[in-house]
Scaffold this active site. Sequence first.
Site, PDB file in Angstrom:
ATOM      1  N   PRO A 163       0.772  -1.234   0.000  1.00 56.28           N
ATOM      2  CA  PRO A 163       0.000   0.000   0.000  1.00 56.28           C
ATOM      3  C   PRO A 163       0.806   1.289   0.000  1.00 56.28           C
ATOM      4  O   PRO A 163       1.378   1.685   1.001  1.00 56.28           O
ATOM      5  CB  PRO A 163      -0.818  -0.092   1.295  1.00 56.28           C
ATOM      6  CG  PRO A 163      -0.352  -1.307   2.006  1.00 56.28           C
ATOM      7  CD  PRO A 163       0.895  -1.759   1.345  1.00 56.28           C
ATOM      8  N   GLU A 164       0.796   1.964  -1.121  1.00 57.82           N
ATOM      9  CA  GLU A 164       1.247   3.347  -1.200  1.00 57.82           C
ATOM     10  C   GLU A 164       0.056   4.139  -1.700  1.00 57.82           C
ATOM     11  O   GLU A 164      -1.034   3.582  -1.839  1.00 57.82           O
ATOM     12  CB  GLU A 164       2.436   3.477  -2.154  1.00 57.82           C
ATOM     13  CG  GLU A 164       3.689   2.818  -1.614  1.00 57.82           C
ATOM     14  CD  GLU A 164       4.911   3.127  -2.443  1.00 57.82           C
ATOM     15  OE1 GLU A 164       4.928   4.156  -3.138  1.00 57.82           O
ATOM     16  OE2 GLU A 164       5.843   2.322  -2.407  1.00 57.82           O
ATOM     17  N   LYS A 195      -1.489   7.907   2.922  1.00 58.53           N
ATOM     18  CA  LYS A 195      -1.769   6.485   3.046  1.00 58.53           C
ATOM     19  C   LYS A 195      -2.847   6.203   4.081  1.00 58.53           C
ATOM     20  O   LYS A 195      -3.087   5.044   4.421  1.00 58.53           O
ATOM     21  CB  LYS A 195      -0.483   5.735   3.419  1.00 58.53           C
ATOM     22  CG  LYS A 195       0.611   5.859   2.363  1.00 58.53           C
ATOM     23  CD  LYS A 195       1.942   5.346   2.885  1.00 58.53           C
ATOM     24  CE  LYS A 195       3.082   5.822   1.996  1.00 58.53           C
ATOM     25  NZ  LYS A 195       4.395   5.586   2.627  1.00 58.53           N
ATOM     26  N   ARG A 230      15.840   1.393   3.390  1.00 56.96           N
ATOM     27  CA  ARG A 230      14.923   0.885   2.371  1.00 56.96           C
ATOM     28  C   ARG A 230      15.671   0.557   1.098  1.00 56.96           C
ATOM     29  O   ARG A 230      16.525   1.306   0.634  1.00 56.96           O
ATOM     30  CB  ARG A 230      13.835   1.905   2.026  1.00 56.96           C
ATOM     31  CG  ARG A 230      13.430   2.786   3.145  1.00 56.96           C
ATOM     32  CD  ARG A 230      12.673   2.057   4.221  1.00 56.96           C
ATOM     33  NE  ARG A 230      11.284   1.925   3.867  1.00 56.96           N
ATOM     34  CZ  ARG A 230      10.624   0.773   3.955  1.00 56.96           C
ATOM     35  NH1 ARG A 230      11.245  -0.303   4.353  1.00 56.96           N
ATOM     36  NH2 ARG A 230       9.360   0.736   3.664  1.00 56.96           N
TER      37      ARG A 230
END
Length: 277
Positions: free
Chosen positions: A2-3, A59, A255
């Site tokens: 989910p972005e 988000k 990341r």
Amino acid sequence: MPELPDVELARRRLQDWMLGATIVSAKSADRRILRPHPPSILKRSLLGRSVRAVERRGKWLRLRLDDGRNVYSHLGMTGRWLRREPDAPREQAERVRIDLVRDDWPPISVRYVDPRRFGRLVVTGKSFPEWEALGPDPLIDGIRLRPLAQALASTRRTVKEALMDQSLLAGVGNIVATEALWYGRIDPRSTGQALSYPDVKRIARGLRTAIRKELADLEASYPEELPDAFRVYGRAGEPCPRCRSPLSRIVLGGRSTTYCGRCQERRRARGGRRRRA
DNA sequence: AACGGAACCTGAAAGC
DNA sequence: TGCTTTCAGGTTCCGT
């Protein structure tokens, strides 16, 4: 998963399923996802309520209820909302279940599924700090160049880490940031300070392209899950779609980051160090 | 105040 | 085959 694009699709579906409907059952036993409230808050505050609006910012999702309270939903890393028949069995990793009725429809059951449980579901009548802290949303507010350039100029972080800061722009995650920098031909390791105004323009355009493309891909594939249609994300070692040079993988801010060392140009801070009193 | 890194969780995939 | 390691698209907390 989910972005911003995934969450926007989730919003549209929840709106289809829930807008104007009345909640006849709400259940969850997951203390972690419901934190800081106890699970009993669900039944207590949702039963009998109807849904007046389904909104998104970054988000986060927000259901507005008819008594002025709101339900905030964040999908974390692995959260999804699914529609099921009321008598359908419990899903694997199902954490929340909300059943609704609406005059013109058969009853439905909406399930929140989240294996890793990084998601949240918060019911509150008060203002919600996580929501208030979000910066402008690229779809709702657009991307304003001046404020973005200003924010990037005043950080020593890399541009990619800065783009994922939710108070700067709401909804940009690892994929969108990675893809946008590739579209804009900017090396993700560039420092925010080193970017020129034209660089910022290219980044903004890249963000719009990445978000629009991902939204279109998700729409086209629904209800299937599309395989990765990304240009560079998750494709380290493969040839750059633009120049065929092999893509590199590095870690920024913890990341995973993919980029093309050949066509994404690195910006380095110029001149001497700068100090502030 | 800002930054890097670990922690929070679970499951899928890759490695041995 | 089966056990171990690595990695995952998010946020938050903690120590420097």
